[in-house]
Design a protein around this motif. Sequence first.
Motif, PDB file in Angstrom:
ATOM      1  N   PRO A 347       0.824  -1.218   0.000  1.00 30.46           N
ATOM      2  CA  PRO A 347       0.000   0.000   0.000  1.00 30.46           C
ATOM      3  C   PRO A 347       0.854   1.262   0.000  1.00 30.46           C
ATOM      4  O   PRO A 347       0.503   2.261  -0.619  1.00 30.46           O
ATOM      5  CB  PRO A 347      -0.795  -0.118   1.304  1.00 30.46           C
ATOM      6  N   GLN A 348       2.023   1.201   0.641  1.00 32.05           N
ATOM      7  CA  GLN A 348       2.909   2.383   0.688  1.00 32.05           C
ATOM      8  C   GLN A 348       3.456   2.686  -0.711  1.00 32.05           C
ATOM      9  O   GLN A 348       3.540   3.839  -1.118  1.00 32.05           O
ATOM     10  CB  GLN A 348       4.091   2.148   1.654  1.00 32.05           C
ATOM     11  N   ALA A 349       3.816   1.606  -1.451  1.00 32.50           N
ATOM     12  CA  ALA A 349       4.323   1.805  -2.817  1.00 32.50           C
ATOM     13  C   ALA A 349       3.217   2.399  -3.682  1.00 32.50           C
ATOM     14  O   ALA A 349       3.447   3.313  -4.478  1.00 32.50           O
ATOM     15  CB  ALA A 349       4.801   0.483  -3.406  1.00 32.50           C
ATOM     16  N   LYS A 350       1.997   1.892  -3.500  1.00 31.91           N
ATOM     17  CA  LYS A 350       0.854   2.381  -4.275  1.00 31.91           C
ATOM     18  C   LYS A 350       0.638   3.881  -4.000  1.00 31.91           C
ATOM     19  O   LYS A 350       0.464   4.677  -4.915  1.00 31.91           O
ATOM     20  CB  LYS A 350      -0.378   1.576  -3.874  1.00 31.91           C
ATOM     21  N   GLU A 351       0.731   4.215  -2.736  1.00 33.32           N
ATOM     22  CA  GLU A 351       0.523   5.614  -2.351  1.00 33.32           C
ATOM     23  C   GLU A 351       1.598   6.522  -2.971  1.00 33.32           C
ATOM     24  O   GLU A 351       1.321   7.606  -3.467  1.00 33.32           O
ATOM     25  CB  GLU A 351       0.587   5.691  -0.831  1.00 33.32           C
ATOM     26  N   ARG A 352       2.832   6.026  -2.923  1.00 32.87           N
ATOM     27  CA  ARG A 352       3.956   6.802  -3.481  1.00 32.87           C
ATOM     28  C   ARG A 352       3.759   7.013  -4.992  1.00 32.87           C
ATOM     29  O   ARG A 352       3.933   8.117  -5.519  1.00 32.87           O
ATOM     30  CB  ARG A 352       5.265   6.057  -3.211  1.00 32.87           C
ATOM     31  N   ILE A 353       3.369   5.929  -5.689  1.00 36.24           N
ATOM     32  CA  ILE A 353       3.177   6.005  -7.148  1.00 36.24           C
ATOM     33  C   ILE A 353       2.026   6.970  -7.454  1.00 36.24           C
ATOM     34  O   ILE A 353       2.133   7.827  -8.347  1.00 36.24           O
ATOM     35  CB  ILE A 353       2.875   4.593  -7.718  1.00 36.24           C
ATOM     36  N   GLU A 354       0.967   6.847  -6.689  1.00 35.98           N
ATOM     37  CA  GLU A 354      -0.182   7.725  -6.931  1.00 35.98           C
ATOM     38  C   GLU A 354       0.185   9.188  -6.645  1.00 35.98           C
ATOM     39  O   GLU A 354      -0.291  10.101  -7.325  1.00 35.98           O
ATOM     40  CB  GLU A 354      -1.380   7.257  -6.103  1.00 35.98           C
ATOM     41  N   GLY A 355       1.055   9.382  -5.676  1.00 39.39           N
ATOM     42  CA  GLY A 355       1.525  10.738  -5.375  1.00 39.39           C
ATOM     43  C   GLY A 355       2.312  11.318  -6.544  1.00 39.39           C
ATOM     44  O   GLY A 355       2.189  12.503  -6.875  1.00 39.39           O
ATOM     45  N   LEU A 356       3.111  10.467  -7.196  1.00 39.57           N
ATOM     46  CA  LEU A 356       3.896  10.947  -8.342  1.00 39.57           C
ATOM     47  C   LEU A 356       2.983  11.257  -9.531  1.00 39.57           C
ATOM     48  O   LEU A 356       3.236  12.205 -10.278  1.00 39.57           O
ATOM     49  CB  LEU A 356       4.967   9.912  -8.710  1.00 39.57           C
ATOM     50  N   ILE A 357       1.922  10.470  -9.691  1.00 37.63           N
ATOM     51  CA  ILE A 357       0.964  10.768 -10.771  1.00 37.63           C
ATOM     52  C   ILE A 357       0.296  12.122 -10.468  1.00 37.63           C
ATOM     53  O   ILE A 357       0.164  12.980 -11.352  1.00 37.63           O
ATOM     54  CB  ILE A 357      -0.097   9.645 -10.899  1.00 37.63           C
ATOM     55  N   ALA A 358      -0.076  12.310  -9.211  1.00 41.68           N
ATOM     56  CA  ALA A 358      -0.715  13.582  -8.825  1.00 41.68           C
ATOM     57  C   ALA A 358       0.237  14.752  -9.063  1.00 41.68           C
ATOM     58  O   ALA A 358      -0.184  15.833  -9.507  1.00 41.68           O
ATOM     59  CB  ALA A 358      -1.130  13.517  -7.358  1.00 41.68           C
TER      60      ALA A 358
END
Length: 539
Positions: A347-358
Motif C-alpha cells: 500500500p505504501q508503494a501504491k501511495e507513493r506512485i499515486e503521489g507521483l501521478i498527482a
Amino acid sequence: LAPATAAATSSASYPTTHEQIQQPSDTPNFIDNKFTASQATQWIDLHDPATNNLVTRVPQSTDAELKAAVESAQKAFPAWKATSVLARQQIMFKYVALIRENWDRLAASITLEQGKTFADAKGDVLRGLQVAETACGITTQLPGEVLEVAKDMETRNYREPLGVVAAICPFNFPAMIPLWSIPIATATGNTIIVKPSERDPGAMMILAELAEKAGFPPGVVNVIHGAAKTVDFILDEPLIKAVSFVGSNKAGEYIYQRASANGKRVQANLGAKNHAAVLPDCNKNHALNAITGAAFGAAGQRCMALSTLVLVGETKNWVEEIAERAKGLVVNGGFEEGTDIGPVISPQAKERIEGLIASAEAEGAQILIDGRGAKPEKYPNGNFEKVKLYPPAALTQRPANEQIGPTLIANVEPHMRCYREEIFGPVLVCLNVPTLDDAIKLINDNEYGNGVAIFTSSGATAGKFTKEIEAGQVGINVPIPVPLPMFSFTGNKKSVAGGGSNTFYGKPGLAFYTQSKTVTSLWRSEDATMAKASVNMPT
Ligand code: NAD
C-alpha cells in the motif's frame, strides 16, 4: 514490526495461492543446512499484495543467529574451497535440475509474495536459472593463465575464492537476484550468506531447500533475515569479504560506502530511469507493442522497466496508439488467467506512485490514462492501479465505464518530479523532442544510466545513438536489453555504485568472487654456475 506467532521449520509449508491463509507460519532462518525457527523479538508482517492477507512473518534475525550464520559459513569454507571443481560442478548440475523441477513452485511463491503474474514469475526464475546453468561451465571458466616467461621460469595465475561472501537482495526479483550471486559465488569456492528482501523471502527459502538437496555441504549456503539491522551486521562483520547488493539508491549508496570503508569488495546495482527513443522511421507496431509491454510488465517494478518514452519529431502523435494498447492490458491477481499486470508490492508503494501521478498532474503534464485506485472485482483489498480514462480532447468528461489498466502521462517536461524520480510502478511518462540529437542530450542529462532503447530502421541512426549514449545497456529495437549470463549486467552512472567497476555475473562476476594469485616459479634444468649473487633487477 509485530510480535512472533507460530514458527515454521521447513519451506515446504509455504502457501502458494491467493487463498485466505488462516494460520500463517513464520519464516525460518537457514543455517548449516537446517531451517531453524528464529528467536526474534521483532517480526515483519508480509502480506500478499493482491489481497493484503498475511502470508508469513519475517524475523529480524537475532545477533546470535546472524553470528551463527557467519560461523557456519566460515567453518564450511576451507573444505568447500578444497573440494574439487569437478565435485562443485556436479552439485551445480543437480541444483540446476532441482530448480527446473521446482520452477512452478518457485514462481507461485513469487506471485503470492511479490504479486507479479505467474507467467512473469516463471521468467524471474528462468533468468536466475540461466546464471546457474552458465555456472555449470565453471571448469572451463575458472582456469587461469600460464606462460613460460624465461628459460625454466613460468608465471601462472590462479583464481582463488574469497571466503564468506554476502548478498543483499531487493523485492522485485525474489529468485533471479539471489541467483545472480549463489551459483557463481559457490562454484568458485566461496560460502555465501543471503539476506533476501524482507518483503518476499519465500523463493529464497525454496532455493535454500534445493541447495541442501543438491548436495551443498552445511554452511555453504545460509539465509538470514531482517531489514537495516541485518544489513549493518553484514557490512560490519570482518569475516564477510564481499557484499553484493541490488536495490534502491538510498540503501545502495549507504551500503557501498560502509562496506567499502570496512575493506570489503562491493558490487551494487541501484535504481533506474530507462528511456526509449522512438524515431519516425521505426517499425511502428513492433515499437509500440514492445514499449507497452516493457513499460507496464511486472507493474513497472523492474529495474529495466521502460518507464520513459522520448518521442522524436512526429512520433509525439503516437501516444494515443500506445494508450490504446495500454488500455487493453488486464489488471488482476497474478494467479488469474489472462492477467497482464498484478498489484504493486505494498500500500505504501501504491501511495507513493499515486503521489507521483498527482504531482505530474499538478505540474501540468497530461494524464492520458489514470491508474489510481483500482479494485479488481475479486481483489478489492489489493494494491492495484485502476484506470480512469481522460481523453486528451475532453479532459473534463470522465467516462462512467471505468477500465482497469496502467498509467500514461504525456507532455512531460524534464523538471517534473515524475521525470526526475524513479516511479517503479505501471506508469509511462512521455517527453517530446524535435531531433535525435535532442533525444540523446535529454537521456544523457538524466543522472541514471541503467538501460536505454532506440526504435529505428536506420543502422546509421542506431550506430550514432549507441556511440553517443551514456546508459550502460543499449537495446536497438529491443525494449529491455538485459544481457544474458554469458555477458554482464552493465548499468552506468547513478544506476551503479562505485562507478560500476564490479558488475554482476559474466566474466566480471567471476572476477568479483575470486582473488587473483600470480605465482612465478623457476625450475632450473641445469645447475647454477654464477660465482656471485646478483643484486640488480634482471634485464
Ligand atoms: P531497497 O533498497 O528498499 O531494498 C533492497 C535491500 O536493501 C533489502 O534487502 C532491504 O532490506 C535493504 N535495505 C533497504 N533499506 C535499507 C537501509 N536503509 N539500510 C540498510 N538496508 C536497507 O530496494 P527494493 O525496494 O527492494 O527494490 C527496488 C529497487 O531496486 C529499485 O530502485 C530498483 O531500480 C532497484 N533494482 C535495481 C536493479 C539493478 O540491477 N540495477 C535490479 C533490481 C532492482
